[in-house]
Design a protein around this motif. Structure first.
Motif, PDB file in Angstrom:
ATOM      1  N   LEU A 129      58.762  17.937  52.257  1.00 24.40           N
ATOM      2  CA  LEU A 129      58.689  18.816  51.084  1.00 24.40           C
ATOM      3  C   LEU A 129      57.798  18.208  50.003  1.00 24.40           C
ATOM      4  O   LEU A 129      56.964  18.884  49.395  1.00 24.40           O
ATOM      5  CB  LEU A 129      60.091  19.077  50.531  1.00 24.40           C
ATOM      6  CG  LEU A 129      60.871  20.192  51.234  1.00 24.40           C
ATOM      7  CD1 LEU A 129      62.324  20.170  50.830  1.00 24.40           C
ATOM      8  CD2 LEU A 129      60.259  21.545  50.885  1.00 24.40           C
ATOM      9  N   LEU A 154      54.191  18.339  50.833  1.00 25.37           N
ATOM     10  CA  LEU A 154      53.687  19.702  50.650  1.00 25.37           C
ATOM     11  C   LEU A 154      53.386  19.949  49.176  1.00 25.37           C
ATOM     12  O   LEU A 154      52.395  20.591  48.829  1.00 25.37           O
ATOM     13  CB  LEU A 154      54.718  20.723  51.144  1.00 25.37           C
ATOM     14  CG  LEU A 154      54.908  20.804  52.661  1.00 25.37           C
ATOM     15  CD1 LEU A 154      56.068  21.731  52.990  1.00 25.37           C
ATOM     16  CD2 LEU A 154      53.636  21.296  53.322  1.00 25.37           C
ATOM     17  N   ASP A 179      52.865  20.902  42.990  1.00 26.40           N
ATOM     18  CA  ASP A 179      53.662  22.133  42.961  1.00 26.40           C
ATOM     19  C   ASP A 179      55.122  21.797  42.603  1.00 26.40           C
ATOM     20  O   ASP A 179      55.735  20.965  43.277  1.00 26.40           O
ATOM     21  CB  ASP A 179      53.579  22.770  44.362  1.00 26.40           C
ATOM     22  CG  ASP A 179      54.300  24.092  44.440  1.00 26.40           C
ATOM     23  OD1 ASP A 179      54.972  24.450  43.450  1.00 26.40           O
ATOM     24  OD2 ASP A 179      54.210  24.758  45.478  1.00 26.40           O
ATOM     25  N   VAL A 224      57.870  23.671  42.787  1.00 19.01           N
ATOM     26  CA  VAL A 224      58.959  24.308  43.551  1.00 19.01           C
ATOM     27  C   VAL A 224      59.540  23.381  44.630  1.00 19.01           C
ATOM     28  O   VAL A 224      60.756  23.183  44.688  1.00 19.01           O
ATOM     29  CB  VAL A 224      58.500  25.665  44.142  1.00 19.01           C
ATOM     30  CG1 VAL A 224      59.578  26.257  45.024  1.00 19.01           C
ATOM     31  CG2 VAL A 224      58.144  26.619  43.028  1.00 19.01           C
ATOM     32  N   PRO A 225      58.698  22.743  45.484  1.00 19.32           N
ATOM     33  CA  PRO A 225      59.297  21.834  46.484  1.00 19.32           C
ATOM     34  C   PRO A 225      60.032  20.669  45.827  1.00 19.32           C
ATOM     35  O   PRO A 225      61.032  20.184  46.365  1.00 19.32           O
ATOM     36  CB  PRO A 225      58.091  21.329  47.282  1.00 19.32           C
ATOM     37  CG  PRO A 225      57.034  22.322  47.059  1.00 19.32           C
ATOM     38  CD  PRO A 225      57.250  22.859  45.688  1.00 19.32           C
ATOM     39  N   MET A 255      63.312  21.781  45.017  1.00 17.69           N
ATOM     40  CA  MET A 255      64.098  21.894  46.249  1.00 17.69           C
ATOM     41  C   MET A 255      64.613  20.528  46.688  1.00 17.69           C
ATOM     42  O   MET A 255      65.756  20.396  47.134  1.00 17.69           O
ATOM     43  CB  MET A 255      63.252  22.524  47.364  1.00 17.69           C
ATOM     44  CG  MET A 255      63.087  24.025  47.206  1.00 17.69           C
ATOM     45  SD  MET A 255      61.673  24.671  48.093  1.00 17.69           S
ATOM     46  CE  MET A 255      62.171  24.504  49.767  1.00 17.69           C
TER      47      MET A 255
END
Lengths: 475, 97
Positions: free
Chosen positions: B46, B49, B57, B59-60, B63
Motif C-alpha cells: 500500500l 503504491l 497519495d 488514501v493508501p 488505509m
C-alpha cells in the motif's frame, strides 16, 4: 409524517445496535433489557429502510457529508435490504433465546455488548459501498465472532484460535486484493470501480485473492475445516448466529463483487469450479453429519453441506443472478438458527449432546423437537417451506439453461439431507426412561426456537416479495 | 528496476513468507507472528503504491493507519486467547494440532 421520507433509515440500521452495544458495556446490569429493546428498534430501522427503498428506490448516503473518493458512503440496494431482513429476522428470536440461555453473570456481561456489536458490523457490511470499508467490516465481524465463540469456556478456546487464524488469513488476502485494485484504478468505490474494471492480469490476481479470502471465510469445502469445531463448540445462541448469519456475510460479499466489479472476468470455468466445490461440500458435509457423534457437530456439518448449495447456486448466476441465492440464504438462515437453538435446548436439558444418549432429552422437549423438524423440512426442501422455494428457483434456473447435472445434484442432495435429519428425529420416537434434567430449559428458549422454525416454513409464502424487491432494485 | 517496484515486490515477498509460516509452523505463537509478517507485506504494498505520485497519495496511507489499528487489535486478541488457552492446546507436539 410520512415515515418513508426519513432519509437515514439505513444509517439507523447500523447506529441502533452500535449504540445499544455501547450502552450494554456502560450499564452491564441492563444488558438483557438493552439487548431486547435494541433488537426490536433495529428491526424497526430495517422496516423503515424498506419503506424508503419501496418509495424512493436505491439510496446512497454520504457519511458526514464527505463524498467519494475520500469520504465513506453507504448504499442501500435490493440485495442489501434482503440481507438486513435476514439478519433482523433471525436475530430477534436469538436475542430472546439468549435472555434465558446465559446463566452465569460473567457470560451475560460479555454476551450482550458483543452480540449487538456483531449485529451492527454485519449490517455495516451489507450497506458499505467501498472496498476498504468492506475489509474493515469483514475484520470486525471475525474478531467479534471469535470472542463470542470463546465465551463457551476453556474447551472452546482452541476452536476460537483456529477460527481467528483462518479468518485473519482470509481478511489479509482480501486486503491485498483491495491494495491491488487501488493500485490499478486509484479508487475504492464499488460502483465507480465497476465502470473502470478491465480484464487485466492484475485485476485477475485481485479477483483470485478476494475470492480465496472470502471462500475461506465462507467455509466452502475444502476450506471448511475451521467451521465444525467453532460452530459446534460455541454457546448455542452464538452457534446459531455463526451458522445462520456470519458465514452468509462473506458469501454475500463475494456474490456482490462477482456480479458488479468482476462481471467481465468471471468465466464459466470459474463458476464451474465453485459448483464442483459445492458438490464436494454437500457430499462431505452430509457424510460427516451422518457420522457425527454429537448433535451440535451434526448441525455444524449440515452447515458445511448447505453452504455447498450456495456454491451450486453460484454456477447459475449468469442466468439467475441474485434471486435464488438470496432466497436460499434467508431460508437456510432461519432453519439453521432454529436447529442450533433447539440443539442448545437438548444439550441444556441432558447436560451433553452425545447422539447415543440424546433421545431422553428429545422426548422431554416436544416443542424443541417440533422446531427441529420444521427446520429440517426447510433444509430438505419439502413444500411449502422457504427451502423448497429456494430449491425450486435454483432447479428451474438449472433446467432452463440446460444444466442437468446441477439439477440432478440439487435433487439428490435433498435425500442426503433427509437422512441426517431423520437420524435426529428417529431418536425422539425411541421408547426409554424419562429424563432427569440437568439444566433448566425455559419456555422462552423452546418457543424462540419454534418461532424461527416456523419462519423457515412461512418464508415459502414470502418468496415473491423477495424476488420482486431484488429484481426491481439490483445493485 | 524502480524503487517503487522493489518495495512492491518486497511487500509481495513478505506476504508469501508469512503465508508459508502460517501454513507450515505448528506453534500458535509462530502462526500469529506469521500473520503479522503478512500484515507488514500488505502495508508495504500500500505504501509503495502511495509513493508512486509526488506528493504521495494520502488514501493508501490512511488505509495503512487503519490497517495497523486492525492488526494490533487482532494480534492482541490472538495473544489473549493463546494465554488463556489450556496449556496442552498450545503445545507444539499436540497430536491433534
Amino acid at each position: 409524517m410520512d415515515l418513508s421520507l426519513h432519509p437515514h433509515w439505513a444509517v439507523w440500521c447500523i447506529v441502533v445496535p452500535l449504540l445499544a452495544s455501547g450502552l450494554a458495556v456502560l450499564v452491564p446490569r441492563w444488558g438483557k433489557t438493552v439487548g431486547v429493546v435494541g433488537a426490536l428498534l433495529t428491526l424497526l430501522a430495517v422496516g423503515g429502510a424498506t419503506l424508503h427503498l419501496l418509495a424512493h428506490g436505491p439510496q446512497r448516503i454520504e457519511i458526514g457529508g464527505w463524498g467519494a473518493p475520500l469520504g465513506i458512503q453507504l448504499q442501500l440496494t435490493g440485495p442489501a435490504l434482503m440481507m438486513l431482513w435476514m439478519t433482523a429476522l433471525v436475530s430477534v428470536p436469538i436475542t430472546l433465546y439468549a435472555c434465558d440461555y446465559f446463566v452465569t453473570r460473567s457470560q451475560q456481561l460479555r454476551f450482550w455488548p458483543l452480540w449487538l456489536l456483531l449485529w451492527a458490523t454485519m449490517n455495516m457490511l451489507y450497506l458499505s459501498a467501498d472496498l476498504f470499508n468492506l475489509y474493515i467490516t469483514l475484520e470486525l465481524i471475525s474478531l467479534v465472532a471469535v470472542v463470542l465463540v470463546a465465551l463457551a469456556g476453556p474447551k472452546a478456546i482452541r476452536a476460537a484460535i483456529r477460527y481467528l487464524l483462518m479468518n485473519l488469513l482470509g481478511s489479509l488476502c482480501f486486503l491485498l486484493a483491495v491494495a491491488l485494485m487501488y493500485g490499478a484504478y486509484g479508487m475504492l468505490d464499488i460502483k465507480m470501480l465497476a465502470e473502470q474494471v478491465e480484464a487485466t492480469p492484475l485485476t485477475g490476481l485481485a479477483l483470485a485473492l478476494m475470492s480465496i479470502g472470502l471462500l475461506l471465510k465462507s467455509a466452502l469445502f475444502p476450506l471448511h475445516i475451521w467451521l465444525p469445531p467453532a460452530h459446534a463448540g460455541a454457546p448455542a445462541p452464538v452457534s446459531a448466529v455463526l451458522s445462520a448469519l456470519v458465514v452468509k456475510a462473506s458469501f454475500y460479499l463475494m456474490l456482490l463483487l462477482w456480479l458488479t466489479l468482476y462481471s467481465s472476468l468471471v468465466t464459466h470455468g470459474l463458476t464451474t469450479l465453485i459448483g464442483v466445490l459445492g458438490i464436494g461440500a454437500i457430499l462431505w458435509g452430509s457424510v460427516q453429519a451422518l457420522r457425527a457423534a454429537r448433535l451440535k457437530q451434526l448441525v455444524a456439518y449440515s452447515t458445511v453441506a448447505q453452504l455447498g448449495y450456495i456454491g451450486l447456486a453460484i454456477t447459475l448466476i449468469d442466468v439467475a443472478a441474485w434471486q435464488p441465492v438470496l432466497t436460499f440464504m434467508i431460508a437456510h438462515a432461519c432453519a439453521k438458527g432454529a436447529m442450533f437453538l433447539a440443539a442448545g435446548n437438548f444439550q441444556r436439558a441432558a447436560g451433553h449432546d452425545r447422539m447415543a444418549l440424546i433421545s431422553t432429552a428429545l422426548r422431554a422437549l416436544p416443542v424443541s423437537v417440533f422446531a427441529f423438524a420444521l427446520a429440517g423440512v426447510s433444509l430438505i426442501g419439502l413444500p411449502p417451506s422457504g427451502g423448497f422455494l429456494a430449491k425450486w428457483l435454483l432447479l428451474s434456473a438449472a433446467l432452463d439453461s440446460g444444466r442437468w447435472l446441477i439439477a440432478l445434484a440439487l435433487v439428490g442432495s435433498g435425500l442426503l439431507t433427509a437422512l441426517y435429519i431423520f437420524r435426529v428425529l428417529e431418536r425422539a420416537m425411541r421408547p426409554g426412561a424419562n429424563l432427569q434434567p440437568v439444566g433448566r430449559v425455559s419456555p422462552l428458549m423452546e418457543w424462540s426456537a419454534f418461532g424461527l422454525g416456523l419462519l423457515a416454513i412461512l418464508l415459502g409464502f414470502a418468496g415473491v416479495g423477495i424476488t420482486q424487491i431484488v429484481a426491481e432494485w439490483p445493485v | 528496476m524502480s524503487t517503487v517496484a522493489i518495495y512492491l515486490l518486497t511487500g509481495g515477498l513478505l506476504f508469501v513468507i508469512g503465508l508459508h509460516g502460517l501454513i507450515v509452523r505448528r506453534s500458535l505463537l509462530r502462526k500469529i507472528l506469521a500473520l503479522n509478517i503478512m500484515d507488514s507485506g500488505v502495508f508495504m504494498v500500500l505504501l509503495s503504491l502511495a509513493a508512486r505520485s509526488d506528493p504521495p497519495d494520502p488514501v493508501p496511507q490512511a488505509m495503512v493507519l487503519t490497517g495497523i489499528v486492525v492488526a494490533v487489535s487482532a494480534t492482541a486478541l490472538a495473544l489473549v486467547l493463546l494465554v488463556i488457552a489450556p496449556s496442552r492446546y498450545t503445545d507444539e507436539h499436540d497430536p491433534n494440532a
